[in-house]
Write a protein that holds these residues in place. Structure first.
Motif, short mmCIF file in Angstrom:
data_model
loop_
_atom_site.label_atom_id
_atom_site.label_comp_id
_atom_site.label_asym_id
_atom_site.label_seq_id
_atom_site.Cartn_x
_atom_site.Cartn_y
_atom_site.Cartn_z
N ILE A 46 34.70 38.20 50.73
CA ILE A 46 33.86 39.35 50.37
C ILE A 46 33.62 39.31 48.86
O ILE A 46 34.47 38.84 48.09
N ARG A 47 32.48 39.80 48.42
CA ARG A 47 32.14 39.82 46.99
C ARG A 47 33.29 40.43 46.20
O ARG A 47 33.76 41.51 46.51
N GLY A 48 33.76 39.75 45.20
CA GLY A 48 34.89 40.21 44.39
C GLY A 48 36.18 39.55 44.80
O GLY A 48 37.24 39.90 44.27
N GLY A 49 36.14 38.62 45.73
CA GLY A 49 37.26 37.82 46.21
C GLY A 49 38.66 38.29 45.89
O GLY A 49 39.27 39.00 46.68
N LEU A 50 39.18 37.89 44.74
CA LEU A 50 40.56 38.24 44.39
C LEU A 50 40.75 39.73 44.15
O LEU A 50 41.84 40.25 44.32
N GLY A 51 39.71 40.43 43.74
CA GLY A 51 39.81 41.89 43.62
C GLY A 51 40.03 42.53 44.98
O GLY A 51 40.85 43.44 45.13
#
Length: 190
Positions: A46-51
């Motif tokens: 999902i957009r922002g992966g590690l976040g």
């Protein structure tokens, strides 16, 4: 002196040091890494992966540690440097980690809820059930906010690993995922 001793002489407070001990044993056994790997396989695309991984892993680990400080310490050492390496702003990385760590006292089982219930003679099980829905909703709002910031600042995401890798990560993290449920059911069920 007897009044002070009587105030803290409650059987339910015995759960606090044992709960911290269980969290420390599970953390030493690699639970943090397993939860992070499963979270990465689940939401890393999902957009922002590690976040997004930070939010979901903190939600899972809240059920293991029950403490905001433990959550921040466990994931701060791992995720903040990893997020900076992948191009995330340092302020954003620290903000996400510290904000998601606050889920520890909200999601059951929570040390704060145990202490509060024992001091006010409330049902620990009912407090746990009362914290479940708000904690999950707050986690969902964090995920939406990470998505919005990641879209605006063009933060990276990971590639989808597929269902086979997700199933493998789930198998490795299975006992870590059911530990909070076992603890909560044990406390609610008496």
């Amino acid at each position: 002196a007897p009044r002070i001793v009587h105030t803290v002489d409650k059987f339910s407070l015995l759960a606090v040091p044992l709960f911290v001990l269980a969290g420390e044993i599970m953390n030493s056994g690699g639970i943090t890494q397993r939860l992070m790997d499963f979270s990465r396989a689940l939401v890393g695309h999902i957009r922002g992966g590690l976040g997004q991984v930070n939010v979901v892993a903190s939600m899972f680990f809240a059920g293991v540690s029950g403490s905001a400080t433990a959550d921040a310490a466990a994931f701060g050492k791992i995720l903040i440097p990893a997020m900076k390496r992948e191009g995330f702003d340092e302020g954003f990385s620290v903000s996400v980690t510290s904000a998601t760590a606050t889920l520890g006292p909200i999601l059951p089982p929570s040390v704060l809820m145990i202490v509060y219930a024992s001091m006010t003679n409330l049902s620990i099980g009912r407090l746990f059930l009362a914290g479940l829905v708000p904690g999950l909703l707050i986690g969902l709002v964090f995920m939406v906010l990470v998505y919005v910031f990641a879209t605006v600042y063009r933060y990276p995401r990971h590639e989808w690993v597929g269902f086979r890798a997700l199933a493998r990560a789930f198998r490795h993290a299975f006992f870590a995922l059911i530990a909070p449920a076992i603890i909560a059911i044990g406390i609610v069920g008496g």
